[in-house]
Scaffold this motif. Sequence first.
Motif, PDB file in Angstrom:
ATOM      1  N   TYR A   1      -0.551   1.211  -7.179  1.00  0.00           N
ATOM      2  CA  TYR A   1      -1.896   1.413  -7.729  1.00  0.00           C
ATOM      3  C   TYR A   1      -1.885   2.598  -8.696  1.00  0.00           C
ATOM      4  O   TYR A   1      -2.438   2.523  -9.810  1.00  0.00           O
ATOM      5  CB  TYR A   1      -2.891   1.636  -6.580  1.00  0.00           C
ATOM      6  N   ALA A   2      -1.209   3.680  -8.286  1.00  0.00           N
ATOM      7  CA  ALA A   2      -1.153   4.873  -9.158  1.00  0.00           C
ATOM      8  C   ALA A   2      -0.413   4.549 -10.460  1.00  0.00           C
ATOM      9  O   ALA A   2      -0.819   4.981 -11.539  1.00  0.00           O
ATOM     10  CB  ALA A   2      -0.454   6.011  -8.424  1.00  0.00           C
ATOM     11  N   GLN A   3       0.642   3.744 -10.357  1.00  0.00           N
ATOM     12  CA  GLN A   3       1.458   3.478 -11.559  1.00  0.00           C
ATOM     13  C   GLN A   3       0.921   2.333 -12.412  1.00  0.00           C
ATOM     14  O   GLN A   3       1.028   2.367 -13.630  1.00  0.00           O
ATOM     15  CB  GLN A   3       2.899   3.135 -11.139  1.00  0.00           C
TER      16      GLN A   3
ATOM     17  N   ASP B   1      -2.315   0.593 -11.771  1.00  0.00           N
ATOM     18  CA  ASP B   1      -3.749   0.330 -11.655  1.00  0.00           C
ATOM     19  C   ASP B   1      -3.999  -1.106 -11.175  1.00  0.00           C
ATOM     20  O   ASP B   1      -4.827  -1.828 -11.722  1.00  0.00           O
ATOM     21  CB  ASP B   1      -4.437   0.588 -13.012  1.00  0.00           C
ATOM     22  N   VAL B   2      -3.260  -1.514 -10.160  1.00  0.00           N
ATOM     23  CA  VAL B   2      -3.364  -2.882  -9.654  1.00  0.00           C
ATOM     24  C   VAL B   2      -3.212  -2.858  -8.129  1.00  0.00           C
ATOM     25  O   VAL B   2      -2.511  -2.001  -7.589  1.00  0.00           O
ATOM     26  CB  VAL B   2      -2.271  -3.767 -10.338  1.00  0.00           C
TER      27      VAL B   2
END
Length: 430
Positions: free
Chosen positions: A36-38, A40-41
Amino acid sequence: MAADKTATLNLNGSDIDLPVLSPTCGPDVLDIRKLYAQGDVFTYDPGFTSTAACESAITFIDGDKGELLHRGYPIDQLAGKSHYLEVCYLLLYGELPTADQLEEFETTVTRHTMLHEQMQYFFRGFRRDAHPMAVMVGVVGAMAAFYHDSTDITDPWQREVASFRLIAKMPTIAAWAYKYSIGQPFVYPRNDLDYASNFLHMCFAVPAEEYKVDPILARAMDRIFTLHADHEQNASTSTVRLASSSGANPFACIAAGIACLWGPAHGGANQAALETLKEIGSVDRIPEYIERAKDKNDPFRLMGFGHRVYKNFDPRATVMKQSADEVLDLLGIEDNPILQVAKELEKQATADQYFIDRKLFPNVDFYSGIILEAMGFPTSMFTPIFALARTVGWISQWKEQISDPALKIGRPRQLYTGAAKRDYVDIENR
Ligand code: ACO
């Protein structure tokens, strides 16, 4: 665990490297913690069919081979050569005990079997016709109110005491739930009996006469406990872990596990399986029920069939089937019609293309109900017995989780499909 490989995910034209973790047994695991951090999913996996939620060294299942290992030891060896309290020790501490360690462990468990006397009044507050699982959820949760000195999860000694209390007192709680439902006096635990015999004694003895526990029935009871002791990250164990991730006390966490186990798709299946076998009633009606199970317009399912992980056979079901034969033989119940229906149903269903295609086989619950009923338990006690046996698995996983430095509160994400942001409309304009 350090990764020795990486996988690359190409997302919207950019590469994201994901560490690949290699477990001792089983398939590799993609570490998506930074996804998610890398990128955005989120990932989407309802029912956790492809998601590992924790690292664990307790139990391993190979669903294709039909293999269940506790701390590396196959379940059929444990069911054949070991006994429940030794398996409890193994699950809790990771190794088989020496003779001295086992004696000390058994003594400690035996000395914690009595309930706080005031808990009797708590039992008496339930309606007589309450399902024993409802009583167990309530009473186990209420243990936090009776045993304050073992609710601080940051203290390893209190965690140890809570573990002993739960494993030792669960048979007393289950037996008292049963006694209450049939209007008989509670029978206190006896320290001279082994774990399974003590449970049978508390269920079936009455103050008016002596009750001798049959050692063969005690052995069968012990084997049922052993076969249900742990099953890696199943629904109730994951519930215990999720509840515990917030820092909840052990009794609340185990009560949450019991609540989850109650459902007919999980521990409630042993009651449902026997009820289905009785409903079928005779061998000639089996084809009709197999057709119903295959009919997508009919909600009927063959309870005791199918498993999320086992896709070949459930090794526990094999041992349970042998036990069913032994117990009925011992009790002189020859030609039990329900056992005949069960065996013929297994034969016909496993030869049917629908069941072959979906890899549906009898699970542990398919034969356990037959044994429990032959022992004299009503169907409503089947799931409480499962809960009693699974307590050690829940506790072992709970202890492992709390000692894990990577512990974080469990907080799944979602695929939101509701309304997008919109403005409030005054009631006269709707
Ligand atoms: N009878 C008939 N069809 C079944 C059964 C069954 N018992 N179990 C699964 N199927 C079918 C489903 O309809 C589905 O068919 P489809 O692909 O045509 O739609 C397919 O097999 C896969 O089933 P799912 O429900 O998607 O499988 P899942 O892994 O989610 O469920 C479960 C596993 C819950 C155990 C399921 O097999 C079931 O409901 N079994 C009956 C209840 C039971 O015995 N539970 C005890 C499990 S063991 C335990 O908890 C100790």
